[in-house]
Design an enzyme around this catalytic site. Structure first.
Site, PDB file in Angstrom:
ATOM      1  N   LYS A  75      54.724  73.996  11.419  1.00  7.26           N
ATOM      2  CA  LYS A  75      55.426  73.118  12.361  1.00  7.26           C
ATOM      3  C   LYS A  75      54.549  71.925  12.716  1.00  7.26           C
ATOM      4  O   LYS A  75      53.326  71.986  12.554  1.00  7.26           O
ATOM      5  CB  LYS A  75      55.791  73.914  13.614  1.00  7.26           C
ATOM      6  CG  LYS A  75      54.564  74.453  14.349  1.00  7.26           C
ATOM      7  CD  LYS A  75      54.928  75.450  15.430  1.00  7.26           C
ATOM      8  CE  LYS A  75      53.666  75.955  16.115  1.00  7.26           C
ATOM      9  NZ  LYS A  75      53.920  77.080  17.011  1.00  7.26           N
ATOM     10  N   ARG A 112      59.841  81.806  27.504  1.00 13.42           N
ATOM     11  CA  ARG A 112      60.295  80.614  26.806  1.00 13.42           C
ATOM     12  C   ARG A 112      61.632  81.051  26.219  1.00 13.42           C
ATOM     13  O   ARG A 112      62.406  81.716  26.900  1.00 13.42           O
ATOM     14  CB  ARG A 112      59.259  80.240  25.742  1.00 13.42           C
ATOM     15  CG  ARG A 112      59.087  78.770  25.559  1.00 13.42           C
ATOM     16  CD  ARG A 112      57.810  78.442  24.789  1.00 13.42           C
ATOM     17  NE  ARG A 112      57.755  79.044  23.450  1.00 13.42           N
ATOM     18  CZ  ARG A 112      56.794  78.781  22.572  1.00 13.42           C
ATOM     19  NH1 ARG A 112      55.840  77.944  22.880  1.00 13.42           N
ATOM     20  NH2 ARG A 112      56.788  79.346  21.395  1.00 13.42           N
ATOM     21  N   TYR A 171      38.576  46.531  28.262  1.00 17.64           N
ATOM     22  CA  TYR A 171      39.542  46.337  29.349  1.00 17.64           C
ATOM     23  C   TYR A 171      39.031  46.913  30.661  1.00 17.64           C
ATOM     24  O   TYR A 171      38.365  47.955  30.673  1.00 17.64           O
ATOM     25  CB  TYR A 171      40.844  47.066  29.018  1.00 17.64           C
ATOM     26  CG  TYR A 171      41.669  46.388  27.967  1.00 17.64           C
ATOM     27  CD1 TYR A 171      42.195  45.110  28.185  1.00 17.64           C
ATOM     28  CD2 TYR A 171      41.941  47.030  26.768  1.00 17.64           C
ATOM     29  CE1 TYR A 171      42.973  44.504  27.214  1.00 17.64           C
ATOM     30  CE2 TYR A 171      42.714  46.426  25.794  1.00 17.64           C
ATOM     31  CZ  TYR A 171      43.231  45.161  26.028  1.00 17.64           C
ATOM     32  OH  TYR A 171      43.986  44.574  25.079  1.00 17.64           O
ATOM     33  N   MET A 195      44.179  50.218  22.418  1.00 17.12           N
ATOM     34  CA  MET A 195      45.274  50.751  21.620  1.00 17.12           C
ATOM     35  C   MET A 195      44.847  50.971  20.163  1.00 17.12           C
ATOM     36  O   MET A 195      45.111  52.014  19.588  1.00 17.12           O
ATOM     37  CB  MET A 195      46.466  49.793  21.681  1.00 17.12           C
ATOM     38  CG  MET A 195      47.704  50.340  20.997  1.00 17.12           C
ATOM     39  SD  MET A 195      49.057  49.162  20.970  1.00 17.12           S
ATOM     40  CE  MET A 195      49.553  49.120  22.676  1.00 17.12           C
TER      41      MET A 195
END
Ligand SMILES: *Cc1c(COP(=O)(O)O)cnc(C)c1O
Length: 827
Positions: free
Chosen positions: A497, A595, A722, A771
């Site tokens: 997964k 769950r 930043y 970023m």
């Protein structure tokens, strides 16, 4: 190459010949194979059906017969009527038979045979000796690092009269193995490269392992070793000191050694001086590291002690190169898949690389393209070479050939229509057009001199330099370590997964399918569809099935996790519309995770009765998930979960016409609660390199790297990044790397919380992570733009990164953005 009749082979390996085709049937054997997927010449191939713990070659006999294979060595009974025109050599042990046959081939040749063993350096010494000597001698050598119980006989099988020297490597991992390899190789000369901890698991101490290794040399005339390896030197003396074996010890510290090398380090190379037979020698090698120099020493010792030293051989030392022993799989331009192998280029290793190419594109109908350099094959005329290459192109269904080099160019008439030729790598690059390569599988196979990495760099998809290297060998190693903790009959599901925990989908699934795992589990149907479209046929379980995809799931044979009566009814309706019957489903039981899952015994009982009655679906398995299997604090709770699971699942299982599989263990569960393995387990994070306990050390699978874009000096009083968070109080060197939080490099690593590894040391992050970029404080270090940076791997452990980020390894792995290219490594 050896040629035998099948009957003759039966005699040589003490087997019984069985055939439904009558006593005169005696097919010719010119090649041997153990891998059903990659047989070259079906008609003259002898297939050895080997039996491993999880692998059984007998399973493929039918397929192979269909393809045209006619000769087999087997160690299980066979129904001859199914194979009217084949012949079987029945033996007790197919592997032993393969070894026996190879030893017969070996005994037919009487040129020198060098055997190399040791913990490190075997392949490099072998390759370097080849590089140094192949212009003066015709040499056969093991392809790649074929040094195992299987690899050695396959290497030796290729011996023929055209050669003048054979070099084989031998590796062992268990007591008892070396004697068998010694019988196959029958070395006349030996080198023991280095003794270390590798493959130590099955030996109680180093000395036991060494004893085993030395058995390789029992019959050989000369044995070469390094005198500073005290244990080796001592044990060799003990074992062989009183025999008439010539012991040849070289040294860098003991002038009385058989060969004394004075090594003088320079900035980027090492000058080596020595005296041999009264003559002084001096040469340079382009290495400064200890391991390379030790390997050079072994090469010199062999060349001088065997009398191969001459000016041209010595002139080749400065040109020695690091050996890239790995095949690399990369995304190419225009949706191509690129397989890089610039290790060498001869018929043997070409065959192996083509096998790999074919296995990659087995179920996908993408055209195959081979870019090949001139072949280093001594003793072959141009036309023989062309013939051999043409045959391989045919067998491995290569659609087009691009030949590079004078030799191929001069013989270009001899190749088929879909071929193009260039006299040099430079000429190819000069006329390169990216649009000529599209949707293909491309194998780059070139001898080192051809510098095919230049071709790779134009064919490779250009992302930024950041990549996640996934080591498939370590992945399989981890799988085997977990398997070793299970009973042989326990099935295994691998959780793939979330893009296989960030490692990639199809490539990982292919590797796992080859390892014959029982189930793959994905999160959503789309992930399963992608696997099916790539040709994966292993059963697939979908953990979060959604109603809109139920029909697709039935079509693609994707089996749902059914966690409520409602989902059962929806899926059953889809099954009715699609008119399927007996389709496998998996019931999830709630035992404490809170769950998804059935929690009421009554509801479950209803389902257990309905499923067989309605007949469209079949309960293939029931399972539950442990909430805290990794934590000793909660072991009591884990036990309760298991008991609850048994209690809930027992009536379900009892009411089905089929045998229902039960499973509850995840990776940590396998490590810590082996008694709860039931019929199946579900392995996730452990496969990708994170083990929860120290009983099972999982190998690092993923390596996340980038390169420095720029290094600059920041003056006192300035700030970095930043928010001006990175305050500079004394002048600093700052390296900028092209990785940021958009790549999954978490902002929580900012301002020194995280570190990276550059050239042997850790350096902290300075300022806030941006970023697409981050800044590293490399003050005092001698690093430059272009230098490689490890963000995660052997030195910066995944678990460290997770700790610094204040999260768990799962989130780190699955958070690595898709724009970070994945590169798969297979040795
Ligand atoms: C993810 C998952 C696993 C695997 O867990 P690991 O801790 O990664 O081994 C097993 N079972 C279920 C239901 C899962 O969702």
């Amino acid at each position: 190459m050896a040629v035998f009749g099948a009957k003759e082979i039966a005699g040589l390996v003490n087997g019984v010949l069985k055939s439904a085709a009558g006593p005169d049937f005696n097919p010719t054997v010119q090649s041997v194979s153990i891998d059903s997927r990659t047989i070259a010449d079906v008609h003259s191939c002898l297939f050895f059906a080997l039996k491993g713990v999880r692998h059984n070659g007998h399973q493929y006999l039918g397929d192979l017969y269909q393809k045209g294979v006619r000769s087999f060595v087997i160690c299980e009974p066979v129904d001859l009527q199914k194979y009217p025109e084949a012949c079987f050599v029945q033996v007790d042990d197919s592997l032993e038979a393969l070894q026996k046959l190879a030893s017969v081939v070996r005994s037919r040749h009487n040129y020198p045979v060098l055997a190399i063993t040791g913990s490190n350096g075997k392949t490099i010494v072998k390759e370097w000796l080849y590089d140094l000597l192949h212009e003066t001698l015709k040499i056969i050598r093991s392809p790649k690092s074929y040094n195992s119980q299987v690899g050695v006989p396959l290497s030796v099988w290729n011996m023929s009269d055209q050669f003048e020297l054979a070099i084989f490597e031998a590796g062992i991992s268990m007591p008892g193995e070396m004697e068998k390899l010694a019988e196959v190789i029958q070395p006349t000369i030996g080198i023991i490269t280095n003794l270390g901890e590798a493959h130590q698991e099955n030996f109680s101490n180093l000395s036991k392992k060494l004893d085993e290794k030395l058995k390789l040399f029992a019959q050989c005339g000369t044995l070469i070793y390094r005198k500073e390896q005290d244990l080796v030197a001592g044990q060799i003396k003990q074992a062989y000191g009183k025999t008439n074996k010539a012991l040849f010890a070289w040294s860098t510290s003991d002038e009385t050694a058989d060969l004394f090398l004075y090594m003088h380090p320079q900035a980027h190379s090492t000058r080596i001086q020595f005296i041999w037979n009264g003559r002084e020698y001096e040469l340079n090698v382009p290495f400064t590291d200890f391991a390379s120099l030790e390997n050079v020493g072994h090469c010199l010792a062999f060349i001088f002690s065997s009398g191969y030293a001459c000016d041209s051989v010595l002139a080749a030392f400065p040109r020695l190169q690091a050996v890239a022993m790995r095949l690399e799989l990369k995304q190419g331009i225009n949706n191509c898949l690129l397989i890089n192998d610039y290790y060498n280029s001869d018929i043997n290793s070409l065959t192996i690389a083509l096998q790999f190419l074919k296995s990659q594109s087995l179920n996908e109908k993408r055209p195959r393209c081979l870019i090949l350099s001139d072949i280093e094959q001594s003793g072959f005329s141009g036309s023989e070479l062309a013939q051999a290459v043409n045959r391989l192109l045919n067998v491995y269904e290569v659609d087009r050939l691009i030949g590079i080099g004078r030799r191929l160019y001069l013989n270009r008439e001899l190749f088929g229509a879909r071929a193009q030729f260039f006299q040099s790598t430079g000429e190819f690059l000069a006329s390169f057009r990216a649009s000529d390569f599209r949707n293909e599988h491309i194998l780059l196979k070139g001898a080192r001199d051809f510098r095919f990495e230049r071709i790779a760099s134009v064919l490779q998809q250009k992302y930024h330099q950041t990549q996640l290297e996934v080591n498939l060998n370590n992945l399989v190693e981890n799988l085997n370590r977990y398997r070793a903790r299970l009973k042989p009959e326990t099935k295994i599901t691998i959780m793939v997964k979330a893009f296989s925990y960030g490692s990639g989908t199809v490539e990982i699934a292919r590797a796992l399918e080859f390892q014959q795992v029982d189930y793959l589990a994905v999160a959503v149907a789309d992930e399963g569809i992608e696997l099916r479209q790539a040709g994966i046929s292993t059963p697939i379980l979908v953990m979060n099935p959604e109603e809109h995809s139920f029909e697709m799931m039935l079509e693609y044979r994707l089996e749902p996790n059914i966690y409520s009566t409602e989902v059962y009814e929806q899926f059953d309706r889809a099954a009715r519309r699609m008119a399927v019957s007996d389709f496998p489903i998996h019931l999830k039981l709630e035992t404490g995770m809170h769950r998804l899952g059935f929690s009421s015994a009554e509801e479950l009982e209803q389902i257990a009765l309905r499923v067989p009655r309605e007949g469209r679906l079949r309960i293939q398995s029931v399972f539950s998930h442990l909430a805290a299997s990794d934590s000793a604090d909660h072991d009591g709770f884990t036990r309760e979960q298991y008991l609850r699971f048994k209690q809930l699942s027992t009536p379900v299982v009892a009411n089905q016409p089929n045998k229902v599989i039960r499973h509850i263990l995840n990776s940590a569960g396998i490590e810590r609660f082996g008694d709860y393995q039931m019929e199946m387990v579900r392995l996730g994070i452990g496969l990708y390199g994170v083990s929860q306990s120290d009983v099972l050390q999982a190998e690092t699978v993923a390596r996340w790297t980038t390169v420095i874009s720029q290094v600059k000096t920041v003056a006192e009083g300035e700030t970095v990044g930043y928010g001006r968070k990175g305050k500079v109080t004394t002048p600093k060197q700052v390296a900028i790397i092209p990785v940021g939080y958009a790549d999954g490099y978490d902002r929580r690593l900012s301002n020194g919380a995280g570190k990276v590894w550059i050239a042997g040391r850790q350096y902290p992050i300075i300022g806030n992570i941006c970023m697409d970029m981050s800044m590293i404080d490399v003050t005092g270090a001698d690093v430059q733009a272009g230098e490689s940076v490890e963000l995660m791997g052997e030195h910066i452990r995944l678990t460290d990164l997770a700790d610094w980020m204040g999260t768990i390894p799962y989130e780190v792995l699955t958070g690595i953005s898709q724009r970070v290219r994945r590169v798969y490594i297979q040795e």
